[in-house]
Write a protein that holds these residues in place. Sequence first.
Motif, PDB file in Angstrom:
ATOM      1  N   SER A   1      54.221 -41.571  48.244  1.00  0.00           N
ATOM      2  CA  SER A   1      53.293 -40.438  48.355  1.00  0.00           C
ATOM      3  C   SER A   1      53.438 -39.495  47.165  1.00  0.00           C
ATOM      4  CB  SER A   1      53.549 -39.675  49.667  1.00  0.00           C
ATOM      5  OG  SER A   1      53.358 -40.509  50.790  1.00  0.00           O
ATOM      6  N   LEU A   2      54.686 -39.272  46.734  1.00  0.00           N
ATOM      7  CA  LEU A   2      54.929 -38.411  45.578  1.00  0.00           C
ATOM      8  C   LEU A   2      54.261 -38.967  44.322  1.00  0.00           C
ATOM      9  CD1 LEU A   2      58.669 -37.245  45.723  1.00  0.00           C
ATOM     10  CD2 LEU A   2      56.618 -35.880  46.098  1.00  0.00           C
ATOM     11  N   LEU A   3      54.445 -40.265  44.079  1.00  0.00           N
ATOM     12  CA  LEU A   3      53.873 -40.882  42.877  1.00  0.00           C
ATOM     13  C   LEU A   3      52.352 -40.771  42.872  1.00  0.00           C
ATOM     14  CD1 LEU A   3      56.112 -44.068  42.574  1.00  0.00           C
ATOM     15  CD2 LEU A   3      56.085 -42.117  41.018  1.00  0.00           C
ATOM     16  N   MET A   4      51.723 -41.089  44.006  1.00  0.00           N
ATOM     17  CA  MET A   4      50.263 -40.985  44.083  1.00  0.00           C
ATOM     18  C   MET A   4      49.824 -39.544  43.848  1.00  0.00           C
ATOM     19  SD  MET A   4      49.325 -43.378  47.350  1.00  0.00           S
ATOM     20  CE  MET A   4      49.903 -45.077  47.475  1.00  0.00           C
ATOM     21  N   GLY A   5      50.520 -38.605  44.515  1.00  0.00           N
ATOM     22  CA  GLY A   5      50.152 -37.200  44.401  1.00  0.00           C
ATOM     23  C   GLY A   5      50.323 -36.661  42.996  1.00  0.00           C
ATOM     24  N   TRP A   6      51.425 -37.032  42.338  1.00  0.00           N
ATOM     25  CA  TRP A   6      51.670 -36.568  40.969  1.00  0.00           C
ATOM     26  C   TRP A   6      50.541 -36.982  40.034  1.00  0.00           C
ATOM     27  CZ3 TRP A   6      57.486 -38.354  40.859  1.00  0.00           C
ATOM     28  CH2 TRP A   6      58.268 -37.368  41.484  1.00  0.00           C
ATOM     29  N   PHE A   7      50.135 -38.237  40.126  1.00  0.00           N
ATOM     30  CA  PHE A   7      49.088 -38.731  39.219  1.00  0.00           C
ATOM     31  C   PHE A   7      47.739 -38.072  39.503  1.00  0.00           C
ATOM     32  CE2 PHE A   7      52.092 -42.131  38.227  1.00  0.00           C
ATOM     33  CZ  PHE A   7      51.838 -42.328  36.874  1.00  0.00           C
ATOM     34  N   VAL A   8      47.387 -37.942  40.789  1.00  0.00           N
ATOM     35  CA  VAL A   8      46.108 -37.303  41.119  1.00  0.00           C
ATOM     36  C   VAL A   8      46.128 -35.831  40.709  1.00  0.00           C
ATOM     37  CG1 VAL A   8      44.577 -36.616  43.010  1.00  0.00           C
ATOM     38  CG2 VAL A   8      45.565 -38.916  42.972  1.00  0.00           C
ATOM     39  N   GLU A   9      47.265 -35.161  40.912  1.00  0.00           N
ATOM     40  CA  GLU A   9      47.391 -33.759  40.501  1.00  0.00           C
ATOM     41  C   GLU A   9      47.257 -33.617  38.983  1.00  0.00           C
ATOM     42  OE1 GLU A   9      50.105 -29.967  41.833  1.00  0.00           O
ATOM     43  OE2 GLU A   9      51.119 -31.904  41.556  1.00  0.00           O
ATOM     44  N   LEU A  10      47.850 -34.556  38.251  1.00  0.00           N
ATOM     45  CA  LEU A  10      47.716 -34.553  36.795  1.00  0.00           C
ATOM     46  C   LEU A  10      46.259 -34.727  36.387  1.00  0.00           C
ATOM     47  CD1 LEU A  10      49.094 -34.518  34.005  1.00  0.00           C
ATOM     48  CD2 LEU A  10      49.387 -37.008  34.220  1.00  0.00           C
ATOM     49  N   GLY A  11      45.559 -35.630  37.065  1.00  0.00           N
ATOM     50  CA  GLY A  11      44.132 -35.825  36.781  1.00  0.00           C
ATOM     51  C   GLY A  11      43.325 -34.577  37.068  1.00  0.00           C
ATOM     52  N   MET A  12      43.683 -33.873  38.154  1.00  0.00           N
ATOM     53  CA  MET A  12      42.966 -32.647  38.519  1.00  0.00           C
ATOM     54  C   MET A  12      43.168 -31.558  37.464  1.00  0.00           C
ATOM     55  SD  MET A  12      43.751 -32.704  42.620  1.00  0.00           S
ATOM     56  CE  MET A  12      42.910 -31.194  43.039  1.00  0.00           C
ATOM     57  N   LYS A  13      44.338 -31.553  36.820  1.00  0.00           N
ATOM     58  CA  LYS A  13      44.586 -30.579  35.756  1.00  0.00           C
ATOM     59  C   LYS A  13      43.667 -30.823  34.558  1.00  0.00           C
ATOM     60  CE  LYS A  13      49.363 -29.478  36.948  1.00  0.00           C
ATOM     61  NZ  LYS A  13      50.793 -29.566  36.543  1.00  0.00           N
ATOM     62  N   PHE A  14      43.271 -32.094  34.406  1.00  0.00           N
ATOM     63  CA  PHE A  14      42.314 -32.433  33.348  1.00  0.00           C
ATOM     64  C   PHE A  14      40.875 -32.321  33.857  1.00  0.00           C
ATOM     65  CE2 PHE A  14      46.095 -34.588  31.657  1.00  0.00           C
ATOM     66  CZ  PHE A  14      46.051 -34.166  30.324  1.00  0.00           C
ATOM     67  N   GLY A  15      40.737 -31.820  35.101  1.00  0.00           N
ATOM     68  CA  GLY A  15      39.410 -31.558  35.649  1.00  0.00           C
ATOM     69  C   GLY A  15      38.813 -32.657  36.490  1.00  0.00           C
ATOM     70  N   ASN A  16      39.600 -33.736  36.779  1.00  0.00           N
ATOM     71  CA  ASN A  16      39.017 -34.861  37.522  1.00  0.00           C
ATOM     72  C   ASN A  16      40.112 -35.614  38.277  1.00  0.00           C
ATOM     73  OD1 ASN A  16      37.596 -37.043  38.489  1.00  0.00           O
ATOM     74  ND2 ASN A  16      36.532 -37.449  36.567  1.00  0.00           N
ATOM     75  N   GLY A  17      40.089 -35.517  39.607  1.00  0.00           N
ATOM     76  CA  GLY A  17      41.076 -36.238  40.418  1.00  0.00           C
ATOM     77  C   GLY A  17      40.945 -37.739  40.266  1.00  0.00           C
ATOM     78  N   ALA A  18      39.723 -38.212  40.013  1.00  0.00           N
ATOM     79  CA  ALA A  18      39.512 -39.652  39.836  1.00  0.00           C
ATOM     80  C   ALA A  18      40.260 -40.179  38.616  1.00  0.00           C
ATOM     81  CB  ALA A  18      38.020 -39.959  39.708  1.00  0.00           C
ATOM     82  N   LEU A  19      40.404 -39.331  37.594  1.00  0.00           N
ATOM     83  CA  LEU A  19      41.169 -39.736  36.411  1.00  0.00           C
ATOM     84  C   LEU A  19      42.630 -39.987  36.791  1.00  0.00           C
ATOM     85  CD1 LEU A  19      41.396 -40.168  33.347  1.00  0.00           C
ATOM     86  CD2 LEU A  19      41.801 -37.701  33.119  1.00  0.00           C
ATOM     87  N   GLY A  20      43.140 -39.158  37.694  1.00  0.00           N
ATOM     88  CA  GLY A  20      44.504 -39.359  38.183  1.00  0.00           C
ATOM     89  C   GLY A  20      44.660 -40.674  38.922  1.00  0.00           C
ATOM     90  N   ILE A  21      43.626 -41.026  39.691  1.00  0.00           N
ATOM     91  CA  ILE A  21      43.650 -42.315  40.385  1.00  0.00           C
ATOM     92  C   ILE A  21      43.747 -43.450  39.372  1.00  0.00           C
ATOM     93  CG2 ILE A  21      42.292 -43.905  41.808  1.00  0.00           C
ATOM     94  CD1 ILE A  21      41.104 -41.472  43.199  1.00  0.00           C
ATOM     95  N   PHE A  22      42.935 -43.361  38.321  1.00  0.00           N
ATOM     96  CA  PHE A  22      42.959 -44.421  37.314  1.00  0.00           C
ATOM     97  C   PHE A  22      44.320 -44.492  36.617  1.00  0.00           C
ATOM     98  CE2 PHE A  22      42.412 -45.915  32.929  1.00  0.00           C
ATOM     99  CZ  PHE A  22      41.960 -47.199  33.193  1.00  0.00           C
ATOM    100  N   MET A  23      44.918 -43.343  36.307  1.00  0.00           N
ATOM    101  CA  MET A  23      46.225 -43.347  35.656  1.00  0.00           C
ATOM    102  C   MET A  23      47.276 -44.000  36.557  1.00  0.00           C
ATOM    103  SD  MET A  23      46.517 -39.769  33.500  1.00  0.00           S
ATOM    104  CE  MET A  23      46.127 -38.662  34.853  1.00  0.00           C
ATOM    105  N   TYR A  24      47.200 -43.718  37.865  1.00  0.00           N
ATOM    106  CA  TYR A  24      48.127 -44.369  38.805  1.00  0.00           C
ATOM    107  C   TYR A  24      47.905 -45.879  38.809  1.00  0.00           C
ATOM    108  CZ  TYR A  24      50.510 -45.756  43.072  1.00  0.00           C
ATOM    109  OH  TYR A  24      51.333 -46.398  43.971  1.00  0.00           O
ATOM    110  N   VAL A  25      46.634 -46.279  38.892  1.00  0.00           N
ATOM    111  CA  VAL A  25      46.295 -47.703  38.919  1.00  0.00           C
ATOM    112  C   VAL A  25      46.767 -48.396  37.639  1.00  0.00           C
ATOM    113  CG1 VAL A  25      44.327 -49.277  38.736  1.00  0.00           C
ATOM    114  CG2 VAL A  25      44.367 -47.563  40.538  1.00  0.00           C
ATOM    115  N   PHE A  26      46.592 -47.731  36.503  1.00  0.00           N
ATOM    116  CA  PHE A  26      46.997 -48.325  35.232  1.00  0.00           C
ATOM    117  C   PHE A  26      48.519 -48.487  35.186  1.00  0.00           C
ATOM    118  CE2 PHE A  26      47.821 -48.154  30.564  1.00  0.00           C
ATOM    119  CZ  PHE A  26      47.131 -49.313  30.230  1.00  0.00           C
ATOM    120  N   MET A  27      49.257 -47.462  35.637  1.00  0.00           N
ATOM    121  CA  MET A  27      50.716 -47.561  35.698  1.00  0.00           C
ATOM    122  C   MET A  27      51.135 -48.718  36.608  1.00  0.00           C
ATOM    123  SD  MET A  27      53.357 -46.901  38.076  1.00  0.00           S
ATOM    124  CE  MET A  27      52.621 -45.749  39.234  1.00  0.00           C
ATOM    125  N   GLN A  28      50.505 -48.809  37.756  1.00  0.00           N
ATOM    126  CA  GLN A  28      50.808 -49.857  38.723  1.00  0.00           C
ATOM    127  C   GLN A  28      50.540 -51.234  38.143  1.00  0.00           C
ATOM    128  OE1 GLN A  28      49.720 -49.623  43.184  1.00  0.00           O
ATOM    129  NE2 GLN A  28      47.938 -50.533  42.247  1.00  0.00           N
TER     130      GLN A  28
END
Length: 525
Positions: free
Chosen positions: A119-146
């Motif tokens: 849960s922490l890993l997913m949340g960290w990436f989505v939160e990072l994406g939200m800082k760049f203005g888009n939660g979906a970007l965080g999802i992609f960063m998590y998926v790319f890491m995975q």
Amino acid sequence: VFAINTVIGISFKEYGGFGYIFSSRLNLVKAAGIIIGLTILFGVFLYGIYMCVMKIDCSLKRKLSRWKVTWLSFAVLLICYVPYLYIYFPGSMNSDSVDQLTMYFGFSEMTNHHPFLSSLLMGWFVELGMKFGNGALGIFMYVFMQTLVLAFAFAYTLGTMVKWNLSEKMVIVCLAFYGLTPFWGGYAQLVIKDTLYTAVIVLFVTIFLECLVEKNVISNAKFLALILSGILSALLRNNGIYVVVISLLGGMFFSWKKRSRGVFIKSLIVCLGFWLVWGNIALPLFQVKDGSIREMLSIPFQQTARYIQEYDSEVTEEERLAINTVLDYEWVQDMYTSYGADPVKNTYKEPEKEGEALANYFKHWFLMFFKHPTVYLEATIANSYYYYCANVSGSIESIYVDEIYENTYSEQLGLVVPKKHIEAREYLSELLVNIQETPVLRLLLSEGFYTYILMGMMGFFIYLKKKKFIVGLLPNILGVLVCIASPVLGSFRYYLPVIACTCILLAYCFKCKEDFVCYENRETD
């Protein structure tokens, strides 16, 4: 065992129980005849395979660099997975992963029902994406890491095969399996706890096997890698600790090399100690509540529910009261399904005096077994037979999803359902359907087929009269048992780690065979 499982698959698929076998004397005779015939067929088939394996020269024909093969395979696998990342951009999410994000962002209470680290890993990436203005970007960063971790884990196993001097053909076949089988790319793009756990457990199993067969002193780097992969496996899935601890215990007691035993003992102490500290100190410190004990009780709850549904008139008042203190008796009676424990499990009442209530429940559960033992057996098999019967397979809908699950908080988190490439996603779904309907290829989507391979490998070591080698198969044996105890029949994602580890375990069998033949030749000389 293969023959009996095949008949069980037929009976439970068509009748939901032993009806096919015991409905009449004629059917019983038919079933016995099928079992005898299949036993002979499977016996000859297995013996033939074992004879061929003993004669095949599966050694490497030319000098190859282990790390060159690893990084080349890594690059090839990334190329294979990139189309999935593009087609499903930013990535798919099921209800579990969305629930994990709602816990992370404080919309619901944080628990360890879904592993806290996940849960922490997913949340960290989505939160990072939200800082760049888009939660979906965080999802992609998590998926790319995975995707990077999954590709590296598979590539590492292929490099290990080369290190063991196994045939280039075996490496190429395994590379094709990991790269071209559609569900790997599908799970790479899916935000779900099981994908990352699968990657880490593959690394743990590969390093575990390396330590088993290592002829030289095990390096500190290998020792640390075993510990790290073991700890992460335990933290990324709640039942991962059982796979890690029991595998290391098996290595400690049954390893045929003293140096390996020492590594397994030290790794076991560190992994178990870290896990205890995590559960008893770290989680309370982060105010993370434990998951409900009901998650561990799918088997007895299903047995009770089926008993109530079939023999409600024979349930005594005392038994009814003991059950109703723990589960909603009336709901259980009406909503029991043989293929999933969630409807029953979700009626768990979290009684105030939980220990006392469960002790009383289990006392009556045990006594009720002796009245109708067949019901308990049917309930267990009906909720698990896909995992060990190769002649059946589950719905492909459970393999991976192609959308983002929407709930009340999805929009606030920037979880936007992808609208592009719908036709490409539909094509991939149809491809899975076609694979499932193709006679030989359908086995790729059958959990039971991989269990048959596992049992075949166990039989091979018995054939070699080297039962101690079976210790290397422990992670997959435990993986199958975990699935049998799980709440869902034929969940492909639950079974994913078993499938992912099959290639390296087959390579381990060939490695043991080569070492065994060399040893036998030296003894003869």
